[in-house]
Scaffold this active site. Sequence first.
Site: not given
Length: 808
Positions: A497, A499, A501-504, A518, A615
Amino acid sequence: MEKLKDSLFFLAIGGFLISSFAEPSIAADAVTATQSLKDNQTLVSPGQKFELGFFSPRNSSGRYLGIWYKNIPDQAVVWVANRDYSLQNFTGLLTFSNDSKLVLLNESGNIIWFSNTSRVARNPVAQLLDSGNFVLKENGDDNPENYLWQSFDYPSNTLLPGMKLGWNLKSGLNRHLRSWKSSDDPSPGDYTYSVDPRGLPQLVLRKGSTKEFRSGPWFGEQFSGDPDLIANTVFKPMFFSNDDEVYYTYETIDNNTSRFVLGESGMVQHFSWNDRHWNLLYNVQGDRCDNYGLCGSYGNCNHDKIINCECLKGFRPRSPKGWNMLDWTGGCVPNDPNICRTGKGFIKVTGLKLPDASQFSVNVSMDMKDCKAECLKNCSCVAYANLDISSSGNGCVTWFGELIDIRQVDKYGQDLYVKVAASELESIADRSRQKKRIVVAVSVALAVILLASTSFLFIWKTRTKGATKEDELQLPLFELATIEAATSNFSAVNKIGEGGFGPVYKGELPSGQEIAVKRHAENSGQGLQEFKNEVILVSQLQHRNLVKLLGCCIQGEERMLIYEYMPNRSLDSIIFDEVSRRSLKWQKRLDIVIGIARGLLYLHRDSRLRVIHRDLKAGNILLDGEMNPKISDFGMARIIAGDQTEAKTKRVVGTYGYMSPEYAIDGHFSLKSDVFSFGVILLEIVSGKRNRGFSHPNHKLNLIAHAWKLWNEGKALEVMDALLDNKFVISEALRCIQVGLLCVQLRPDERPTISSVLLMLDSQHALLPHPGRPGFYSERSLPETESSSAGIKNTISNEITDTLLEGR
Ligand SMILES: *[C@@H]1O[C@H](CO)[C@@H](O)[C@H](O)[C@H]1NC(C)=O
Ligand SMILES: *[C@@H]1O[C@H](CO)[C@@H](O)[C@H](O)[C@H]1NC(C)=O
Ligand SMILES: *[C@@H]1O[C@H](CO)[C@@H](O)[C@H](O)[C@H]1NC(C)=O
Ligand SMILES: *[C@@H]1O[C@H](CO)[C@@H](O)[C@H](O)[C@H]1NC(C)=O
Ligand SMILES: *[C@@H]1O[C@H](CO)[C@@H](O)[C@H](O)[C@H]1NC(C)=O
Ligand SMILES: *[C@@H]1O[C@H](CO)[C@@H](O)[C@H](O)[C@H]1NC(C)=O
Ligand SMILES: *[C@@H]1O[C@H](CO)[C@@H](O)[C@H](O)[C@H]1NC(C)=O
Ligand SMILES: *[C@@H]1O[C@H](CO)[C@@H](O)[C@H](O)[C@H]1NC(C)=O
Ligand SMILES: *[C@@H]1O[C@H](CO)[C@@H](O)[C@H](O)[C@H]1NC(C)=O
Ligand SMILES: *[C@@H]1O[C@H](CO)[C@@H](O)[C@H](O)[C@H]1NC(C)=O
């Protein structure tokens, strides 16, 4: 008990019991000398609060004599008589021995438990009181002083209001809690919670003989280590200490049904019965600084710092290497080991939970000047403090041996004067002079910078530089190499995925444990502050509906969070996908809604911190193998004070479509803005449609506005996901939609609290209010970015205001 069992276990008892076997039934709340209690009979206290009888713990066939709440369905057992020996079938009998002891007999008439009474009564009666106390007394004599025996003197794992936890110093009776072995087994477990009467009396939790936690000494109205204890409206804690007795006790404020329980895993928790649930109101152990001696001797634990432990001034790590690896157990040693010989003084450390030590000395009448002199005089005295229990301000405590288990407490902390060498005092004075100079220099520099037009860039640069230096955190730290190996070097195949703030990535540790990593993109929107925020927060929160953080990895520029892996990914990947959604039946959807609400309730009310997530969205709800929802992504979350319910920020962060209007427009965030987001998610789950991105041929409303419109037209069920194929319980579906609409109302004070949400979802018959106008806007005029930040705020707020729906 253990000692006595040998002598009495096989003590046969005579024929005096025979007559009592024949007694048919018994008075409601008591047994008298001529009566007995069979397995299928119970005593009920006069006000119907407690019940005494035989029970089997869940998944166990053993029979125990115990006390539980009469009118509470979840059989919460508050006391057990025969913890050591269970009865094997339904033939147990509670009766009196000829010397007026209460005895519990098995089928063959062997005593397997007895009340340790010191006197013989002429006409004994054993009565269950509304307090939950089972008392043995002379019939007619209700004076508690004269009780021959009472269950309150022999607690199991539960402290009820009015029970004493502590010592009768005259008789040597030490009333303490002892955990069950497991939830199926009431026999004595590893943990005890008891009063340590030495010096400054305090409560101590032990596993076996090892201290795991202590409350800190009692100061007037609270424990030194636990300022939160008094800040509640449900119970009032009290501590008494004199020559005869030292004990802790508490009373409830609104007669709430309340209990403290020492759990099988050593947690001491307070529960109150409300809203038809046992609500966890309070954990005695708070954060990791409450772990006994986490920072070793002379180490001070500060929970607000990323690196928790610091040596007290004048002390340095015993093993700097271990210390740097975040292994603090070695503790600290004086910089100058010859404190006694080289002359000495004291450094004042403020805001503390006062330390533990091998020995204390207390003098309640000594003033502070003499106290200091007393400590200076004796080489093995290491610190002193004021014991302000007399209004005069007098009272002196001195510590001997090494100081251990020191921590900062936010409010009401105590001052401690720690003995250091004279040379230390001078160098500390020097350093504070230097600090002043630095402060002056910095302010001048700042003034210059403010004049310069490049100020923003400059501050930004220094901040990022500082960031790389702080590379140590309190959680398990994973090596970069470990994570690289686990994720096949962050291969595209492992990417699950992207996110905010960056890839997971998905990964697998050598142990076989699956993890989600994360990885923070170098120029992700998430600053170091948010990263730290997330790490600190998530490491403290534990609930089955919150995702579990396993650790983090910080190396060079890399910043990663390692979570437990959730095989079913995030809710948005399921409910907005036609294929996956089809298999999500109504009951499962309802379970997910309730799971999210439970997780949110924990954040809002039940965790020791009050947390606003800020959030919440379908993308931040992860699903485990059984499709249990887990709230994730705490980068934006804020902790608020216990009595606070809202706050304001200049920096609006969150996701359009889920943000409440007052937050998006004015930056007001509150528990109720989370409730708003929850309402949006709920409506998305039942409809299978996104709030943002919703489209309809006849109007430009978003999902929540559309749902409200249908509700008012009496066609609410049209909002239901067509893929459910009408396979749902209509009353449940309507209630769900109604609760969702109540949550997304425009006015925050009209939205229910999350605890009411749970109650409403749960109650078949409760009459729910009519939902008012929802707070929403047509999403079409909004920018395309998913997350906003400070800059966008002003430009969007006008559009939002313009598009708020006026009337229907
Ligand atoms: C019973 O009471 C006596 C005196 O009150 C005490 O010495 C003894 O330890 C007690 N036994 C148990 C098992 O509590
Ligand atoms: C109680 O009964 C036992 C056994 O019959 C007897 O040995 C004992 O003396 C009796 N005690 C009293 C106080 O009557
Ligand atoms: C309790 O059990 C006894 C036999 O042990 C039986 O005679 C009696 O009827 C039972 N009472 C109830 C209320 O079930
Ligand atoms: C009961 O105990 C058995 C054996 O310990 C275990 O296999 C089973 O899952 C337990 N059942 C429940 C409902 O806890
Ligand atoms: C009760 O249990 C004991 C020991 O397990 C056994 O000897 C006895 O026969 C049992 N009694 C009944 C009525 O089942
Ligand atoms: C009663 O308890 C004694 C002592 O533990 C034991 O020896 C005896 O077998 C038990 N009797 C029954 C019927 O369980
Ligand atoms: C609490 O209970 C007591 C006795 O049952 C009663 O007198 C008192 O009024 C109650 N207090 C509250 C606040 O309900
Ligand atoms: C305590 O009791 C009061 C009055 O009955 C009730 O309003 C309140 O919700 C209760 N609090 C808890 C935490 O159970
Ligand atoms: C406590 O301090 C007072 C005043 O300094 C002194 O007179 C007294 O002897 C001390 N008591 C003890 C038990 O040391
Ligand atoms: C110092 O205090 C300790 C603990 O109270 C005591 O055992 C020791 O005798 C004292 N030493 C002197 C020199 O007073």
